[in-house]
Scaffold this motif. Structure first.
Motif, short mmCIF file in Angstrom:
data_model
loop_
_atom_site.label_atom_id
_atom_site.label_comp_id
_atom_site.label_asym_id
_atom_site.label_seq_id
_atom_site.Cartn_x
_atom_site.Cartn_y
_atom_site.Cartn_z
N THR A 82 0.80 -1.22 0.00
CA THR A 82 0.00 0.00 0.00
C THR A 82 0.83 1.27 0.00
OG1 THR A 82 -1.82 1.15 1.09
CG2 THR A 82 -0.24 0.03 2.52
N PRO A 83 0.37 2.27 -0.76
CA PRO A 83 0.99 3.59 -0.65
C PRO A 83 0.37 4.33 0.52
CG PRO A 83 -0.76 3.67 -2.27
CD PRO A 83 -0.66 2.22 -1.79
N GLU A 84 0.92 5.49 0.80
CA GLU A 84 0.33 6.39 1.78
C GLU A 84 -0.24 7.58 1.02
OE1 GLU A 84 1.97 9.32 5.20
OE2 GLU A 84 2.50 7.20 5.44
N TYR A 85 -1.53 7.79 1.20
CA TYR A 85 -2.20 8.95 0.61
C TYR A 85 -2.69 9.84 1.75
CZ TYR A 85 -2.71 6.17 -3.75
OH TYR A 85 -2.49 5.42 -4.88
N ASN A 86 -2.14 11.04 1.86
CA ASN A 86 -2.60 12.00 2.87
C ASN A 86 -2.67 11.39 4.27
OD1 ASN A 86 -3.01 14.07 0.88
ND2 ASN A 86 -4.83 12.94 0.26
N PHE A 87 -1.59 10.72 4.66
CA PHE A 87 -1.43 10.08 5.97
C PHE A 87 -2.31 8.85 6.13
CE2 PHE A 87 0.98 13.67 6.58
CZ PHE A 87 1.32 14.01 7.87
N GLY A 88 -2.93 8.37 5.07
CA GLY A 88 -3.80 7.22 5.16
C GLY A 88 -3.52 6.24 4.03
N TYR A 89 -4.39 5.25 3.91
CA TYR A 89 -4.25 4.24 2.87
C TYR A 89 -5.36 4.44 1.84
CZ TYR A 89 -7.74 1.95 5.82
OH TYR A 89 -8.86 1.67 6.56
N PRO A 90 -5.26 3.82 0.68
CA PRO A 90 -6.23 4.06 -0.39
C PRO A 90 -7.65 3.57 -0.06
CG PRO A 90 -4.29 2.95 -1.25
CD PRO A 90 -4.17 2.95 0.24
N ALA A 91 -8.62 4.31 -0.54
CA ALA A 91 -10.02 3.93 -0.36
C ALA A 91 -10.31 2.58 -0.99
CB ALA A 91 -10.93 5.00 -0.97
N SER A 92 -9.59 2.22 -2.04
CA SER A 92 -9.80 0.92 -2.70
C SER A 92 -9.53 -0.23 -1.73
CB SER A 92 -8.89 0.80 -3.93
OG SER A 92 -7.54 1.07 -3.58
N LEU A 93 -8.55 -0.07 -0.86
CA LEU A 93 -8.26 -1.12 0.12
C LEU A 93 -9.33 -1.16 1.21
CD1 LEU A 93 -6.54 -3.39 1.19
CD2 LEU A 93 -4.98 -1.70 2.18
N LYS A 94 -9.77 -0.01 1.68
CA LYS A 94 -10.84 0.02 2.70
C LYS A 94 -12.10 -0.62 2.14
CE LYS A 94 -12.65 1.53 6.65
NZ LYS A 94 -13.72 0.61 7.00
N ASN A 95 -12.44 -0.31 0.91
CA ASN A 95 -13.62 -0.89 0.27
C ASN A 95 -13.48 -2.40 0.16
OD1 ASN A 95 -16.19 -0.50 -1.15
ND2 ASN A 95 -15.05 -1.10 -2.97
N ALA A 96 -12.32 -2.87 -0.27
CA ALA A 96 -12.09 -4.32 -0.41
C ALA A 96 -12.21 -5.03 0.93
CB ALA A 96 -10.72 -4.57 -1.04
N LEU A 97 -11.71 -4.40 1.98
CA LEU A 97 -11.83 -4.97 3.32
C LEU A 97 -13.29 -5.00 3.77
CD1 LEU A 97 -8.77 -3.23 5.00
CD2 LEU A 97 -9.09 -5.71 4.81
N ASP A 98 -14.00 -3.91 3.55
CA ASP A 98 -15.37 -3.78 4.06
C ASP A 98 -16.37 -4.70 3.37
OD1 ASP A 98 -14.57 -1.90 5.89
OD2 ASP A 98 -15.28 -0.18 4.74
N PHE A 99 -16.08 -5.18 2.19
CA PHE A 99 -16.99 -6.09 1.50
C PHE A 99 -17.19 -7.38 2.27
CE2 PHE A 99 -17.29 -3.82 -2.48
CZ PHE A 99 -18.45 -4.33 -3.06
N LEU A 100 -16.19 -7.78 3.05
CA LEU A 100 -16.20 -9.08 3.74
C LEU A 100 -15.93 -8.88 5.22
CD1 LEU A 100 -13.89 -10.92 1.18
CD2 LEU A 100 -16.39 -10.76 1.12
#
Length: 184
Positions: A82-100
């Protein structure tokens, strides 16, 4: 042999995650604890969360969620690149986690992060809060790559130094240990 899923989090144009993941995958070829699959969230292309039921119930209605569930459920361990975007991680990863939910639980997760001065460490700290709430086991050992662009060669391939290699070896050693301890 344990099933390891290495997940590339960034989906934006010009991203460097696939090059860093390739370097990490090459390191994995030198070990024998894991059978490895690379998952690129850009290719998975999950829509923004669109399931009506809570993921813990596993009452998935969409084929993309059922396919994602099957892929993740088959894993024994994960590494997020993962990269760091604005002190956080990408929304794509949060979305992928939240699906399951169930599919992630009780499995170890390691991190290969990259960015500027902090090398993605702030993104990983935020991720650790989320994965812990999902009953995953985040590892202390990680690969953090500050100023990652200086390790990209003329062909846009990542070339890690000795420090990166040592961090990756430490991460893999701990990942194998935790995977064995958490085996169901």
């Amino acid at each position: 042999m344990y099933q390891l899923k290495v997940i590339v989090a960034s989906t934006r144009p010009g991203r460097k995650g696939p090059a860093i993941a390739k370097w990490f995958m090459d390191m994995l070829n030198e070990q024998s604890d894991f059978e490895v699959e690379l998952i690129d969230l850009k290719e998975v292309n999950l829509p923004f969360m669109d399931e009506p039921e809570h993921p813990r119930l596993q009452k998935y209605q969409h084929e993309h969620t059922k396919a994602w569930s099957k892929k993740i459920a088959g894993a024994d361990a994960f590494v997020f690149v993962t990269p760091e975007y604005n002190f956080g991680y990408p929304a794509s990863l949060k979305n992928a986690l939240d699906f399951l939910y169930q599919e992630w639980s009780y499995k170890p997760v390691g991190f290969v992060s990259y960015g500027g001065l902090a090398g993605g460490t702030r993104a990983v700290q935020m991720l650790k809060q989320v994965v812990t709430a999902m009953k995953m086991v985040p590892l202390v050992e990680a690969v953090h790559i500050p100023y990652f662009t200086k390790y990209m060669d003329d062909e846009e391939q990542f070339v890690g130094d000795e420090g990166h290699v040592r961090m990756a070896q430490g991460l893999l050693k701990e990942l194998a240990w935790w995977t064995q301890k958490l085996e169901k």
